[in-house]
Design a protein around this motif. Structure first.
Motif, mmCIF file in Angstrom:
data_model
loop_
_atom_site.group_PDB
_atom_site.id
_atom_site.type_symbol
_atom_site.label_atom_id
_atom_site.label_comp_id
_atom_site.label_asym_id
_atom_site.label_seq_id
_atom_site.Cartn_x
_atom_site.Cartn_y
_atom_site.Cartn_z
ATOM 1 N N CYS A 152 0.857 -1.190 0.000
ATOM 2 C CA CYS A 152 0.000 0.000 0.000
ATOM 3 C C CYS A 152 0.887 1.233 0.000
ATOM 4 O O CYS A 152 2.041 1.199 0.434
ATOM 5 C CB CYS A 152 -0.945 0.021 1.208
ATOM 6 S SG CYS A 152 -0.117 0.121 2.808
ATOM 7 N N HIS A 153 0.346 2.319 -0.511
ATOM 8 C CA HIS A 153 1.037 3.599 -0.527
ATOM 9 C C HIS A 153 0.526 4.487 0.610
ATOM 10 O O HIS A 153 -0.660 4.440 0.966
ATOM 11 C CB HIS A 153 0.803 4.330 -1.847
ATOM 12 C CG HIS A 153 1.517 3.728 -3.023
ATOM 13 N ND1 HIS A 153 2.828 4.010 -3.315
ATOM 14 C CD2 HIS A 153 1.092 2.861 -3.980
ATOM 15 C CE1 HIS A 153 3.196 3.349 -4.405
ATOM 16 N NE2 HIS A 153 2.154 2.638 -4.830
ATOM 17 N N GLU A 154 1.404 5.297 1.143
ATOM 18 C CA GLU A 154 0.985 6.307 2.119
ATOM 19 C C GLU A 154 -0.074 7.200 1.479
ATOM 20 O O GLU A 154 0.088 7.682 0.355
ATOM 21 C CB GLU A 154 2.200 7.143 2.524
ATOM 22 C CG GLU A 154 1.938 8.185 3.590
ATOM 23 C CD GLU A 154 3.198 8.933 3.987
ATOM 24 O OE1 GLU A 154 3.113 9.817 4.854
ATOM 25 O OE2 GLU A 154 4.283 8.634 3.422
ATOM 26 N N GLY A 155 -1.185 7.390 2.183
ATOM 27 C CA GLY A 155 -2.272 8.208 1.660
ATOM 28 C C GLY A 155 -3.362 7.426 0.961
ATOM 29 O O GLY A 155 -4.435 7.980 0.675
ATOM 30 N N ASP A 156 -3.122 6.137 0.675
ATOM 31 C CA ASP A 156 -4.170 5.307 0.073
ATOM 32 C C ASP A 156 -5.347 5.150 1.040
ATOM 33 O O ASP A 156 -5.158 5.208 2.256
ATOM 34 C CB ASP A 156 -3.643 3.910 -0.253
ATOM 35 C CG ASP A 156 -2.798 3.867 -1.514
ATOM 36 O OD1 ASP A 156 -2.759 4.888 -2.228
ATOM 37 O OD2 ASP A 156 -2.168 2.822 -1.765
ATOM 38 N N PRO A 157 -6.560 4.945 0.520
ATOM 39 C CA PRO A 157 -7.681 4.635 1.421
ATOM 40 C C PRO A 157 -7.362 3.373 2.218
ATOM 41 O O PRO A 157 -6.815 2.407 1.682
ATOM 42 C CB PRO A 157 -8.855 4.402 0.459
ATOM 43 C CG PRO A 157 -8.476 5.138 -0.789
ATOM 44 C CD PRO A 157 -6.990 5.025 -0.892
ATOM 45 N N VAL B 175 8.489 -0.522 6.424
ATOM 46 C CA VAL B 175 7.512 0.554 6.606
ATOM 47 C C VAL B 175 8.217 1.892 6.398
ATOM 48 O O VAL B 175 9.188 2.208 7.103
ATOM 49 C CB VAL B 175 6.895 0.508 8.022
ATOM 50 C CG1 VAL B 175 5.843 1.602 8.183
ATOM 51 C CG2 VAL B 175 6.302 -0.871 8.298
ATOM 52 N N ARG B 176 7.734 2.682 5.446
ATOM 53 C CA ARG B 176 8.361 3.969 5.133
ATOM 54 C C ARG B 176 7.314 5.072 5.127
ATOM 55 O O ARG B 176 6.147 4.849 4.778
ATOM 56 C CB ARG B 176 9.059 3.922 3.773
ATOM 57 C CG ARG B 176 10.261 2.973 3.713
ATOM 58 C CD ARG B 176 11.038 3.162 2.425
ATOM 59 N NE ARG B 176 12.310 2.434 2.447
ATOM 60 C CZ ARG B 176 12.561 1.361 1.709
ATOM 61 N NH1 ARG B 176 11.625 0.884 0.911
ATOM 62 N NH2 ARG B 176 13.735 0.765 1.778
ATOM 63 N N VAL B 177 7.753 6.281 5.519
ATOM 64 C CA VAL B 177 6.873 7.449 5.519
ATOM 65 C C VAL B 177 7.587 8.619 4.860
ATOM 66 O O VAL B 177 8.817 8.609 4.712
ATOM 67 C CB VAL B 177 6.452 7.855 6.956
ATOM 68 C CG1 VAL B 177 5.654 6.749 7.619
ATOM 69 C CG2 VAL B 177 7.671 8.217 7.795
ATOM 70 N N THR B 178 6.816 9.622 4.491
ATOM 71 C CA THR B 178 7.371 10.845 3.922
ATOM 72 C C THR B 178 7.493 11.894 5.023
ATOM 73 O O THR B 178 6.539 12.143 5.749
ATOM 74 C CB THR B 178 6.474 11.381 2.799
ATOM 75 O OG1 THR B 178 6.294 10.363 1.814
ATOM 76 C CG2 THR B 178 7.087 12.610 2.156
ATOM 77 N N ALA C 170 11.560 8.310 5.022
ATOM 78 C CA ALA C 170 12.151 7.791 6.257
ATOM 79 C C ALA C 170 11.665 6.365 6.472
ATOM 80 O O ALA C 170 10.489 6.058 6.275
ATOM 81 C CB ALA C 170 11.770 8.660 7.451
ATOM 82 N N THR C 171 12.572 5.482 6.868
ATOM 83 C CA THR C 171 12.226 4.102 7.185
ATOM 84 C C THR C 171 11.932 3.996 8.672
ATOM 85 O O THR C 171 12.746 4.409 9.498
ATOM 86 C CB THR C 171 13.372 3.150 6.814
ATOM 87 O OG1 THR C 171 13.625 3.258 5.411
ATOM 88 C CG2 THR C 171 13.014 1.706 7.152
ATOM 89 N N LEU C 172 10.774 3.427 9.019
ATOM 90 C CA LEU C 172 10.380 3.328 10.421
ATOM 91 C C LEU C 172 10.762 1.989 11.035
ATOM 92 O O LEU C 172 11.323 1.930 12.127
ATOM 93 C CB LEU C 172 8.875 3.546 10.578
ATOM 94 C CG LEU C 172 8.338 4.917 10.182
ATOM 95 C CD1 LEU C 172 6.846 5.002 10.488
ATOM 96 C CD2 LEU C 172 9.090 6.035 10.897
ATOM 97 N N THR D 28 -1.141 5.511 6.663
ATOM 98 C CA THR D 28 -0.184 6.475 7.217
ATOM 99 C C THR D 28 1.251 6.159 6.810
ATOM 100 O O THR D 28 2.173 6.895 7.181
ATOM 101 C CB THR D 28 -0.263 6.497 8.755
ATOM 102 O OG1 THR D 28 -0.010 5.181 9.259
ATOM 103 C CG2 THR D 28 -1.650 6.956 9.206
ATOM 104 N N ALA D 29 1.467 5.081 6.046
ATOM 105 C CA ALA D 29 2.810 4.708 5.622
ATOM 106 C C ALA D 29 2.736 3.891 4.339
ATOM 107 O O ALA D 29 1.683 3.355 3.982
ATOM 108 C CB ALA D 29 3.517 3.903 6.710
#
Length: 215
Positions: free
Chosen positions: A33-38, A52-55, A62-64, A86-87
């Motif tokens: 899944c992409h960050e921001g997807d439903p 798990v990565r976030v912007t 950033a890798t969490l 969220t990620a």
């Protein structure tokens, strides 16, 4: 596969919840899944590992953390109809998950109110993880943070000599530091015979020594 998060349910409740899930498979490097997807479902990880990565606010990635068998993600997707991911979750190996849709979970909650214990436990676990991460970032020396992230990854990968496939940049991101600092810690561990470094990988040779250093 035993899912720790389901420990508060009775055996029959666990069986019913798992029976309501849909098995899914992902190949290495697939984007789950992409960050921001439903967000419309949660995933229980049966096998494999995901990163798990976030912007960041500055637009960097950033890798969490890395997730492994027995863990889950997507808890927030079951909270509200307009929830967003969220990620970004990427498979770093072949992965199998059990997915539970929000609609199916709502049906289970209506039929079995005790399933609320599952939701409460999953959210409480998420709060504990976030609280621990904040405390580490604020109060632990950077070298200790790198050691703890590496020890956690060794537990996720498992085995006597876990072969952890990730870059030093990813490890540095998980510890909230620079690649140079992560490299320094890893080189010291290699000199001490605790790890063996490879191209895009770290092999933990002495797990007990790593755990001692991380505590």
């Amino acid at each position: 596969m035993e899912f720790e998060i389901l420990g508060g349910l009775t055996p029959s409740e666990r069986r019913e919840l798992i029976a309501a899930c849909t098995p899914r498979r992902f190949r290495r490097r697939d984007i789950v899944c992409h960050e921001g997807d439903p967000g419309d479902c949660l995933h229980l990880i049966s096998s494999g590992r995901l990163i798990v990565r976030v912007t960041t606010p500055l637009g960097h990635t950033a890798t969490l953390t890395i997730l492994g068998p027995g863990e889950m993600f997507g808890e927030q997707a079951i909270l509200s109809p307009d929830a967003r991911r969220t990620a970004t979750i990427v498979a770093v190996t072949d992965v199998e998950t059990l997915t539970l849709s929000r609609d199916r979970l709502d049906q289970l909650r209506q039929q079995h109110p005790q399933v609320e214990r599952f939701l409460t436990a999953s959210l409480a676990a998420q709060v504990r993880r976030l609280s621990a991460a904040v405390l580490e970032a604020l109060y632990l020396p950077v070298d200790t943070r790198v050691l703890r992230r590496l020890a956690h990854l060794a537990r996720v990968y498992g085995g006597r000599t876990p072969h952890i496939r990730l870059t030093q940049e990813d490890l540095a991101s998980m510890a909230g530091t620079t690649r140079a600092t992560a490299n320094k810690v890893l080189r010291e561990l290699e000199d001490q015979g605790v790890v063996r470094l490879g191209r895009g990988s770290v092999t933990v040779v002495d797990r007990m020594a790593l755990e001692r250093k991380a505590n």
